[in-house]
Design an enzyme around this catalytic site. Structure first.
Site, PDB file in Angstrom:
ATOM      1  N   LYS A  68      34.273  61.729 -35.202  1.00  0.00           N
ATOM      2  CA  LYS A  68      33.232  62.121 -34.263  1.00  0.00           C
ATOM      3  C   LYS A  68      32.325  63.151 -34.913  1.00  0.00           C
ATOM      4  CE  LYS A  68      32.812  63.143 -29.416  1.00  0.00           C
ATOM      5  NZ  LYS A  68      33.479  63.107 -28.147  1.00  0.00           N
ATOM      6  N   GLU A  80      41.793  58.442 -12.842  1.00  0.00           N
ATOM      7  CA  GLU A  80      41.646  59.128 -11.558  1.00  0.00           C
ATOM      8  C   GLU A  80      42.619  58.603 -10.513  1.00  0.00           C
ATOM      9  OE1 GLU A  80      39.181  57.928 -13.302  1.00  0.00           O
ATOM     10  OE2 GLU A  80      38.080  59.726 -13.882  1.00  0.00           O
ATOM     11  N   ARG A  92      36.596  56.284  -8.112  1.00  0.00           N
ATOM     12  CA  ARG A  92      37.588  55.405  -8.711  1.00  0.00           C
ATOM     13  C   ARG A  92      38.937  55.491  -8.050  1.00  0.00           C
ATOM     14  NH1 ARG A  92      37.324  54.288 -15.055  1.00  0.00           N
ATOM     15  NH2 ARG A  92      35.419  53.146 -14.791  1.00  0.00           N
TER      16      ARG A  92
END
Lengths: 715, 191
Positions: free
Chosen positions: A360, A446, A474
């Site tokens: 990253k 979630e 969600r």
């Protein structure tokens, strides 16, 4: 330099009118093609001065000056312009694309390091596949800046995340190259499978590629999709972009977070332990003894051996029915192109998962070194990576929430906090630092987070679930079925409620009042400032017999006087408060929008109207006494919330109608978010677009009083 | 004929490798893995002037040097390192054996640095499996070359995976594959 037939060295930096494709005589005629080498320098001296150059261990970009010349990138407007580039050109293009991303995000802010990590992948994908016929779906989408630059939006990159500018995530309305809108994670494989099946039914033969990250892999939907993909066996390419972060943000306060969960260790353990080594030795000797004749047996042994010695992760994907290829160096364009070409040319590979390993923020040293890898940034200086964060006199609501939760947890040791891979975004990184064993990061899950909290509550703990308002969508069934139905005292702290600015409608928390307040057992609160937020945290901690929630917006506090030691006191449930007393007009606000109501009252005063402003505090249970009083003592009652229809305003209207108050002379108006999605932009622009600013409230009141001309003339 | 990453087709007269697992001497050079020593170096080797006394110690693996088993935990590594460092530090070594002790101290330190970093330990373990032994003198540029080693191992693996996939995809739509997409593809082919 390598010569493919005849080529022209061009010293000018940009030749936008001369696309390489036009010079190739029937693209694909062997290797003897004409190609324009639009490289910026030809002599040794010029090479030394070049800001983007190739060194032994990779391309180096000099970020200390202004934006470097990007001669190759200037010739690319659409992916079709990349088809004739050689491998070395593609590497140079990747380096230039990196520089472009860094300098562009430095001016506008946004997501930086995710895009940097997938530069090579983006270049390779667009070189091999033919977007927009071939569908490329980016999961979450914040890594698609390079994709946008290469697909005709380079000139608009300076408007990204701004009002009326490019969206920060792929958007179908914006470009035909954005195959699927993203923002929430883990949807790319599902969408890709849908597109693949549609292609099969319609008899087309394009490719479908889904790019998903290792963080998004922790969500259940990715497995649901892979399971289905394996069963249906349609041709689909899934690229697992593994940058070993697996948690958002990529850091605690002190440094990188260790990966969340067992899955990540499965992904990282490729061939390390001594046991694997021994197994491999054994496998080698077995296949050696069998010899070259017995193909089938050797193939079986190879498969078993591969299963034994390849990552435990790969057998997981194989079991789901995807063919696993990897790990692959995600920064080697050669490797990526080889693999993509091979897979694309196969007649029926079925679903294939290509596991690439990237870093990253690769290629930009300040991002590589930062603890959070500069995931989301505001404007910064490219030479140093230093961000220009605006100083504010108040902290953000998130920080006030974290602070007050810590204070509550200090006096009550059964308070625990749960979040779904958003430690930085929800402020629970601070809580984690203070109480490391009482903070739970479950990954991007979630649904699991909510039921997990329910389980904790069953046993008598006090769980605080800090999940963004739009992400809690969600886990909604879990809220209804596992928490509310059983009346378990789980506390939901819904950050980013209401309009959220640059992230746009995918992250907008418009619906939480509606979906929470319709649940029979839920207590629904919203603070109007940061002090109220602290009191509501204390109130939620005190509510032990039913679930409760409170919603607060993105942004900074208004500078209200905080309670001593940042410890809130529980409020009386179902009681609001009156902020300003007035006569004819009452404005009843729910949440931080009350501040705009106060502004409206001031504006009305200049028109000689005295207005009452009240802060409802609770949507459920409503402060019925307050509402009755306001209805009786005023001609006009306006309810205000930064939420969709079906929320606070609807509950007030329902109450008034059931009690006959609407049969009388009262004029009731509910001001809510309009029935459409508000585009991304600056927060004030969004409020204006939504019609929820002080000016709009004032205008509504004036219109109701028959003073339409004055309403129209408002600034 | 497809090549599998593991199968070695050359006639071998060596015995089974099981018994040689615990030994880390370089006695097994499978041809498909590049021997570290045989590869031409593009960067000049940094040679220590006392390399001859080092060579006998370099035959030991880092684990043997620290005196811990290959499955040693980080704590064990740390303890062993501290013990040995205290013993071999130039300041506390007897004057007539300063050179030798200093060399050992440097070796111990290198062993600790490699084994205490999980990524480098992983690479080191893998190199030991391949029968390659990182000599002390190669330390300075070993990080980069370790990565290169790892990358080339990856490349071999995915190349074999690709050839396997190609084989499979030829037979993917044969009659006994009953998946939804295979049936559809068969229908399309026939029509």
């Amino acid at each position: 330099m390598a010569v493919h037939g005849v080529f022209m060295r061009v010293n000018q930096p940009a030749l936008p009118y001369l696309s390489p494709r036009k010079l190739s005589y029937g693209g694909g005629v062997g290797r003897k093609q004409f190609c324009v080498k639009a490289s910026g320098g030809s002599s040794e001296a010029e090479e030394a001065r070049m800001v983007i150059r190739k060194e032994k261990d990779g391309w180096k970009i000099d970020f200390s000056g202004d934006k470097p010349a990007t001669p190759l990138l200037d010739t690319i407007n659409y992916p079709v312009h990349m088809k004739n580039l050689s491998a070395k050109d593609l590497e140079q293009l990747a380096a230039e694309l990196r520089a472009e991303i860094v300098y562009s995000v430095a001016k506008t802010g946004g997501h930086l390091s995710s895009s940097l990590g997938v530069v090579e992948l983006t270049v390779a994908l667009h070189h091999v596949f033919n977007a927009p016929d071939d569908k490329i779906i980016w999961d979450v989408g914040h890594q698609a800046y390079g994709h946008k630059i290469l697909t005709g939006r380079r000139s608009k990159m300076h408007t990204i995340r701004k009002t009326s500018g490019l969206a920060g995530f792929p958007k179908r309305d914006e470009s035909v190259y954005d195959a699927f809108g993203a923002g929430h994670s883990s949807t790319s494989i599902s969408a890709g499978l849908g597109m693949a099946i549609a292609r099969d039914l319609l008899g087309k033969n394009n490719n479908v590629v889904s790019v998903i990250g290792d963080g998004a892999m922790t969500a259940g939907q990715a497995y649901e999709a892979m399971n289905n993909a394996g069963f249906l066996d349609s041709n689909l390419i899934v690229i697992l972009n593994d940058n070993k972060q697996v948690s958002l943000p990529t850091a605690t306060l002190d440094g990188p977070a260790t990966p969340v969960g067992a899955l990540s260790s499965a992904l990282t353990k490729l061939q390390a332990s001594p046991k694997f080594r021994q197994l491999r030795e054994a496998a080698k000797s077995i296949t050696k003894q069998i010899g070259p004749q017995a193909h089938e047996v050797a193939a079986k042994v190879d498969e078993y051996a591969r299963g034994m010695l390849s990552a435990t992760g790969s057998t997981l994907f194989e079991e789901l029915g995807l063919y696993y290829i990897g790990p692959v160096d995600g920064h080697s364009i050669d490797d990526l192109i080889t693999i993509f070409h091979k897979v694309k040319s196969m007649p029926a590979p079925g679903p294939v998962l290509i596991h690439i390993v990237t870093e990253k923020g690769k290629g930009y040293p300040p991002a590589e070194a930062a603890s959070d890898k500069m995931h989301g940034v505001v404007k910064f200086d490219p030479a140093t990576g230093k961000q220009m964060k605006t100083k504010s006199s108040t902290l953000s609501y998130t920080q006030y929430f974290a602070e007050s939760l810590i204070k509550e947890a200090e006096v009550d040791d059964i308070i625990v906090a749960i979040h779904a891979a958003m430690g930085g975004g929800t402020g629970l990184n601070y809580f984690q630092k203070r109480f490391p064993e009482r903070c739970f990061d479950v990954g991007i899950a979630e649904q699991h987070a909510v039921t997990f909290a329910a389980g904790l509550a069953c046993e008598g703990l006090k769980p605080f679930c800090a999940i963004y308002s739009s992400f809690l969508q969600r886990g909604y069934d879990q809220v209804v079925h596992d928490v509310d139905l059983q009346k378990l005292p789980v506390r939901f702290a819904m950050d980013r409620a209401g309009l959220v600015g640059a992230d746009g409608p995918t992250h907008c928390g418009a619906f939480d009042v509606a979906y929470m307040a319709c649940l029979p057992n839920m207590v629904v609160m919203a603070p109007s400032d940061e002090a109220e937020l602290m009191h509501m945290v204390a109130t939620a901690a005190a509510i032990d017999d039913r679930p409760s929630c409170f919603r607060f917006p993105r942004g900074n506090g208004i500078g209200a006087a905080l309670p001593p030691n940042n410890k809130g006191t529980p409020l009386e449930i179902g009681k609001g408060r009156v902020l300003i007393e007035g006569t004819r007009v009452a404005i009843l606000g729910f949440g931080a929008i009350v501040q705009e109501c106060l502004g409206a009252a001031k504006m009305l005063k200049s028109h000689n109207i005295s207005a009452t402003v009240a802060d409802a505090r609770f949507c459920k249970p409503l402060d019925t006494d307050l509402i009755r009083r306001l209805a009786k003592e005023h001609e006009i009652l306006i309810t205000v919330e930064e939420g969709s229809v079906g929320g606070f305003g609807s509950h007030v209207a329902h109450f008034l109608s059931l009690n006959g108050i609407l049969d009388g002379p009262l004029k009731l108006r509910s001001m809510v978010l309009p029935d459409r999605y508000i585009e991304h932009g600056a927060p004030q622009d969004q409020i204006e677009a939504a019609g929820l600013s002080s000016r709009h409230f004032c205008g509504t009141v004036l219109s109701l009083m028959g003073r339409q001309i004055e309403a129209l003339k408002l600034q | 004929m497809c090549s599998y990453g593991l199968v070695d087709h050359r006639p071998r007269s060596d015995a089974l490798r099981f018994s040689s697992l615990n030994s880390t001497k370089i006695n097994n050079h499978p041809p498909q893995f590049v021997s570290f020593r045989a590869r031409p170096r593009s960067v000049p080797t940094i040679r220590s002037s006392l390399s001859d006394t080092v060579s006998e110690q370099s035959a030991m693996s880092f684990y043997e040097l620290l005196g811990i088993p290959e499955t040693g935990t980080l704590l064990e590594i740390k303890q062993a390192y501290k013990q040995l460092a205290r013993k071999y530090h130039p300041d506390v070594s007897p004057p007539d054996r300063v050179h030798e002790y200093t060399q050992r101290f440097i070796r111990v330190q290198e062993a600790y640095e490699t084994l205490s970093d999980p990524m480098r330990r992983e690479l080191y373990d893998r190199d030991m499996a391949n029968g390659v032994h990182l000599a002390f003198t190669a330390r300075k540029r070993s990080m980069f070359d370790e990565r290169m080693e790892e990358k080339s191992a990856w490349k071999r693996r995915w190349q074999s995976q690709l050839s396997e996939l190609k084989m499979r995809s030829m037979h993917k739509d044969s009659e006994n594959n009953m998946s939804w997409a295979a049936q559809l593809r068969r229908e399309r082919k026939q029509s």
